[in-house]
Scaffold this active site. Structure first.
Site, PDB file in Angstrom:
ATOM      1  N   LYS A  27     -12.802 -17.455   6.935  1.00 26.03           N
ATOM      2  CA  LYS A  27     -12.883 -15.952   6.855  1.00 26.03           C
ATOM      3  C   LYS A  27     -12.579 -15.459   5.842  1.00 26.03           C
ATOM      4  O   LYS A  27     -11.786 -15.725   4.648  1.00 26.03           O
ATOM      5  CB  LYS A  27     -11.935 -15.475   8.104  1.00 26.03           C
ATOM      6  CG  LYS A  27     -12.347 -15.445   9.462  1.00 26.03           C
ATOM      7  CD  LYS A  27     -11.333 -14.629  10.455  1.00 26.03           C
ATOM      8  CE  LYS A  27     -12.096 -14.790  11.666  1.00 26.03           C
ATOM      9  NZ  LYS A  27     -11.319 -13.827  12.826  1.00 26.03           N
ATOM     10  N   GLN A  60       4.895  -1.542   5.190  1.00 28.75           N
ATOM     11  CA  GLN A  60       5.500  -2.616   4.198  1.00 28.75           C
ATOM     12  C   GLN A  60       6.947  -1.901   3.591  1.00 28.75           C
ATOM     13  O   GLN A  60       7.857  -2.800   3.622  1.00 28.75           O
ATOM     14  CB  GLN A  60       4.642  -2.764   2.938  1.00 28.75           C
ATOM     15  CG  GLN A  60       5.111  -3.564   2.013  1.00 28.75           C
ATOM     16  CD  GLN A  60       4.996  -4.986   1.912  1.00 28.75           C
ATOM     17  OE1 GLN A  60       4.591  -5.505   3.065  1.00 28.75           O
ATOM     18  NE2 GLN A  60       5.197  -5.653   0.945  1.00 28.75           N
ATOM     19  N   VAL A  67       8.010   9.386   0.751  1.00 33.57           N
ATOM     20  CA  VAL A  67       8.496   9.935  -0.537  1.00 33.57           C
ATOM     21  C   VAL A  67       7.253   9.588  -1.304  1.00 33.57           C
ATOM     22  O   VAL A  67       6.804  10.608  -2.052  1.00 33.57           O
ATOM     23  CB  VAL A  67       9.481   8.968  -1.225  1.00 33.57           C
ATOM     24  CG1 VAL A  67       9.757   9.412  -2.743  1.00 33.57           C
ATOM     25  CG2 VAL A  67      10.848   9.061  -0.597  1.00 33.57           C
ATOM     26  N   HIS A 145      14.991 -11.082   9.177  1.00 34.97           N
ATOM     27  CA  HIS A 145      13.553 -11.495   9.692  1.00 34.97           C
ATOM     28  C   HIS A 145      13.193 -12.831   9.619  1.00 34.97           C
ATOM     29  O   HIS A 145      12.188 -13.151  10.207  1.00 34.97           O
ATOM     30  CB  HIS A 145      12.878 -10.332   8.860  1.00 34.97           C
ATOM     31  CG  HIS A 145      12.511 -10.629   7.752  1.00 34.97           C
ATOM     32  ND1 HIS A 145      13.312 -10.329   6.617  1.00 34.97           N
ATOM     33  CD2 HIS A 145      11.527 -11.396   6.967  1.00 34.97           C
ATOM     34  CE1 HIS A 145      12.898 -10.856   5.454  1.00 34.97           C
ATOM     35  NE2 HIS A 145      11.528 -11.200   5.688  1.00 34.97           N
ATOM     36  N   ASP A 211       5.448 -14.363  -2.781  1.00 30.58           N
ATOM     37  CA  ASP A 211       5.822 -13.204  -2.144  1.00 30.58           C
ATOM     38  C   ASP A 211       5.969 -12.047  -3.093  1.00 30.58           C
ATOM     39  O   ASP A 211       5.665 -11.039  -2.834  1.00 30.58           O
ATOM     40  CB  ASP A 211       7.125 -13.650  -1.104  1.00 30.58           C
ATOM     41  CG  ASP A 211       7.469 -12.436  -0.550  1.00 30.58           C
ATOM     42  OD1 ASP A 211       6.720 -11.682  -0.258  1.00 30.58           O
ATOM     43  OD2 ASP A 211       8.815 -12.445  -0.289  1.00 30.58           O
ATOM     44  N   LYS A 270       5.932 -19.260 -24.178  1.00 34.07           N
ATOM     45  CA  LYS A 270       5.298 -18.057 -24.910  1.00 34.07           C
ATOM     46  C   LYS A 270       5.565 -17.124 -23.688  1.00 34.07           C
ATOM     47  O   LYS A 270       5.425 -15.746 -23.962  1.00 34.07           O
ATOM     48  CB  LYS A 270       4.100 -18.147 -25.364  1.00 34.07           C
ATOM     49  CG  LYS A 270       2.866 -18.574 -24.383  1.00 34.07           C
ATOM     50  CD  LYS A 270       1.761 -18.758 -24.982  1.00 34.07           C
ATOM     51  CE  LYS A 270       0.558 -19.221 -24.026  1.00 34.07           C
ATOM     52  NZ  LYS A 270      -0.771 -19.263 -24.693  1.00 34.07           N
ATOM     53  N   TYR A 290      12.096   1.756  -3.646  1.00 31.24           N
ATOM     54  CA  TYR A 290      12.997   1.051  -2.379  1.00 31.24           C
ATOM     55  C   TYR A 290      14.359   1.792  -2.177  1.00 31.24           C
ATOM     56  O   TYR A 290      14.797   1.680  -1.050  1.00 31.24           O
ATOM     57  CB  TYR A 290      12.888  -0.564  -2.712  1.00 31.24           C
ATOM     58  CG  TYR A 290      11.726  -0.970  -3.006  1.00 31.24           C
ATOM     59  CD1 TYR A 290      10.399  -0.867  -2.789  1.00 31.24           C
ATOM     60  CD2 TYR A 290      11.811  -2.442  -3.709  1.00 31.24           C
ATOM     61  CE1 TYR A 290       9.428  -1.429  -3.074  1.00 31.24           C
ATOM     62  CE2 TYR A 290      10.644  -3.116  -4.185  1.00 31.24           C
ATOM     63  CZ  TYR A 290       9.426  -2.722  -3.665  1.00 31.24           C
ATOM     64  OH  TYR A 290       8.353  -3.489  -3.838  1.00 31.24           O
ATOM     65  N   GLN A 291      15.077   2.098  -3.173  1.00 30.63           N
ATOM     66  CA  GLN A 291      16.260   2.549  -3.017  1.00 30.63           C
ATOM     67  C   GLN A 291      16.381   4.076  -3.175  1.00 30.63           C
ATOM     68  O   GLN A 291      17.388   4.624  -3.626  1.00 30.63           O
ATOM     69  CB  GLN A 291      17.234   1.846  -4.025  1.00 30.63           C
ATOM     70  CG  GLN A 291      17.439   0.413  -3.878  1.00 30.63           C
ATOM     71  CD  GLN A 291      18.028   0.065  -2.616  1.00 30.63           C
ATOM     72  OE1 GLN A 291      18.665   0.914  -1.790  1.00 30.63           O
ATOM     73  NE2 GLN A 291      18.193  -1.295  -2.232  1.00 30.63           N
ATOM     74  N   ARG A 368      10.645  17.661   8.073  1.00 29.97           N
ATOM     75  CA  ARG A 368      11.507  17.337   6.938  1.00 29.97           C
ATOM     76  C   ARG A 368      12.655  18.101   6.831  1.00 29.97           C
ATOM     77  O   ARG A 368      13.191  18.541   5.743  1.00 29.97           O
ATOM     78  CB  ARG A 368      10.574  18.150   5.869  1.00 29.97           C
ATOM     79  CG  ARG A 368      10.684  17.499   4.457  1.00 29.97           C
ATOM     80  CD  ARG A 368      10.351  16.069   4.124  1.00 29.97           C
ATOM     81  NE  ARG A 368      10.370  15.552   2.845  1.00 29.97           N
ATOM     82  CZ  ARG A 368       9.959  14.169   2.508  1.00 29.97           C
ATOM     83  NH1 ARG A 368       9.146  13.631   3.291  1.00 29.97           N
ATOM     84  NH2 ARG A 368      10.078  13.762   1.178  1.00 29.97           N
TER      85      ARG A 368
END
Length: 559
Positions: A27, A60, A67, A145, A211, A270, A290-291, A368
């Site tokens: 595919k 994700q 944010v 996970h 990953d 190199k 992320y944090q 909010r």
């Protein structure tokens, strides 16, 4: 027969029928990073299942999307990207070193590991396993996970009867399925399998794998950030080398005819600084995205909503008769396949009145009305938070009276820090109440919470490049070596991990409480951490900034 691909072009493909499945040779997918790429037909058997398609409904980056508004990509496209990169890296290695003899079966196992490595993620990705499930499990029980990904693979193979199709492609069931699962977990490594294959998807040795290559590129794209290194170039500047097994102290053994060795993926000399840039990218993404404190509080509010809903929100179990709670779904893959970000919408529209507290939190997030950020402080590298920490012998004072020198070898635990800040804050409130002849108000443990943010280069406090091997054409392609930081540059970091402690208040509308908490927090930080915390001024509930003190106005006028 002909079919139309995602690009709109007719593509010739061969189709065969097996156990009710229509199997094309491949595919073709269109991707904003890699353009057009194809996925093997056997991988498509997994893609075209409800269990894999659920990844379309899992963000994700979880709360980070609140944010960075464009960070709405999902685990689905990331999993396809890792599968593509794993196949590409194997092609590069095989072309450069034909003697590796990477078989079609090994290639397929690595591709399936890349494709299925995130099948076990729950709502808002890492929020689910790092907070909700962690707090829901019995004390001492661990789950992540990756465990669920491996359970989901078994569930897919059994439920959709994929064993015959996999065997037709030359895979052994269950032996190769077990191999795929160890490639996802990164360990334990199965004796007799080519060890360098474990560096492709989940490299537990130095964290350089497909990953990272994919989510660094994908996340920076959707976050609007820049990635300083080229993952494609690193793959082209890599080869498989033989190195000694590490000894118990982490150093490589040397000498001896019976010395054991292992095959690992090394990089050209190199590209040493590019390797540092890779880990710097990880640090920057954690630091900026992320944090991020707003993303962190959004995740925590969603986690609290799940905890409040857990006793009343049930999911049909695999037997089709009973139901399981949200926190129990991780033990039943038939139920877990329904656990996605959509669970928050289910809570919002569910008629059960017992879900009202959870709905209120989700409404606050949408409006909010987030928990107030009071302040944060950077923990010094030589301090540990709540690890083997006790006051100096004979000193019976409480945590609010301890100074930095009186805690050995680091800082008190989060519960002790919370008690110390509450004591300081309530003392301030009591003094204000007495002077104003008002009712004494107190702040309780339920009004505040502390969180930590750990940001590193991927190997905790250690330099991950110390675990990377290099090669050079001058020294010989089969003479790998490791490089000291002084051989790469003098402007490299000397510390590879930082920890932050953050204080939040659950009542952003209570300006006085937030203000006094901020003062108590700064007082505690000054005495115990040795520096004033980094914090932002408390805002009124309607968004107005606090009034400027008169003394500040006078100084401004004089200027």
């Amino acid at each position: 027969v002909y079919r139309q691909t995602n690009s709109g072009c007719d593509d010739l493909c061969v189709i065969c029928i097996h156990e009710g499945f229509v199997m094309a040779n491949e595919k073709v997918f269109s991707d904003p990073i890699y353009g057009q790429f194809s996925i093997d037909a056997t991988c498509c058997l997994f893609v075209d299942t409800p269990e894999f398609q659920r990844l379309r409904d899992i963000k994700q980056l979880g709360g980070t999307a609140f944010v960075y508004q464009s960070a709405n990509h999902t685990r689905f496209e990331h999993s396809l990207g890792v599968c593509h990169l794993a196949s590409r890296w194997l092609d590069i290695l095989q072309a450069a070193q034909p003697d590796l003899n990477i078989t079609d079966q090994e290639r397929l196992c690595v591709q399936l590991a890349g494709l299925c490595h995130d099948l076990g993620h729950g709502p808002f990705s890492h929020m689910f396993d790092a907070h909700f499930i962690k707090d829901s499990l019995p004390l001492g029980e661990k789950w992540n996970h990756e465990n669920a990904s491996n359970d989901m693979i078994d569930h897919i193979v059994k439920t959709h009867n994929l064993a015959p199709a996999l065997q037709e492609r030359g895979l052994s069931v269950p032996e190769d399925i077990d191999f795929i699962k160890t490639l996802i977990a990164g360990q334990p490594r199965i004796p007799g399998r080519k060890e360098f294959l474990y560096d492709i998807v989940a490299n537990k040795r130095n964290n350089i794998d497909c990953d990272k290559f994919d989510y660094f590129q994908r996340d920076t794209l959707h976050l609007g950030l820049k990635m300083p290194f080229s993952a494609d170039r690193l793959m082209h500047c890599s080869r498989v080398v033989t190195v000694p097994y590490p000894t118990s102290n982490g150093n490589e053994s040397s000498g001896g005819t019976n010395q054991q060795s292992q095959q690992v993926i090394a990089f050209q000399e190199k590209e040493a600084y590019s390797v540092y840039e890779l880990f710097q990218t990880r640090y920057a993404l954690h630091k900026k995205a992320y944090q991020h404190r707003v993303g962190q509080v959004v995740d925590l509010m969603h986690c609290e909503a799940l905890k409040l809903a857990d006793p009343y929100l049930t999911i049909p179990s695999g037997d089709g008769i009973g139901t399981v709670r949200l926190s129990e779904s991780i033990r039943d893959m038939s139920a877990y396949r329904f656990v996605t970000d959509a669970v928050f919408s289910l809570i919002a529209v569910h008629p059960d009145p017992r879900l009202a507290p959870a709905k209120a939190i989700l409404d606050d997030v949408k409006a909010r009305r987030l928990y107030a950020f009071v302040g944060e402080t950077l923990v010094q590298p030589h301090h540990n938070i709540g690890e083997n920490v006790s006051p100096v012998a004979g000193n019976k004072r409480n945590a609010s009276q301890m100074t930095m020198a009186q805690w050995k070898p680091g800082l008190p635990g989060l519960d002790d820090i919370k008690s110390a800040v509450l004591t300081l804050c309530n003392d301030s409130l009591a003094t204000a109440s007495r002077s104003n002849n008002e009712e004494n108000l107190t702040v309780t443990c339920d009004d505040i919470f502390l969180e930590t943010a750990t940001i590193n280069y991927g190997c905790k406090a250690k330099n991950p490049v110390d675990r990377v091997h290099f090669y050079s054409r001058k020294a010989g392609l089969d003479a790998p070596f490791q490089m000291h930081p002084s051989q790469i540059g003098i402007c490299l970091p000397s510390t590879f991990e930082e920890k932050w402690i953050r204080l939040f208040c659950r009542h952003p509308e209570n300006v006085d409480m937030c203000s006094r908490l901020r003062k108590a927090w700064e007082k505690w930080c000054t005495s115990c951490v040795g520096k004033v915390s980094v914090s932002t001024p408390v805002k009124f509930s309607d968004g107005r900034p606090p009034p400027i003190p008169r003394t500040a106005v006078r100084k401004k006028l004089k200027m």
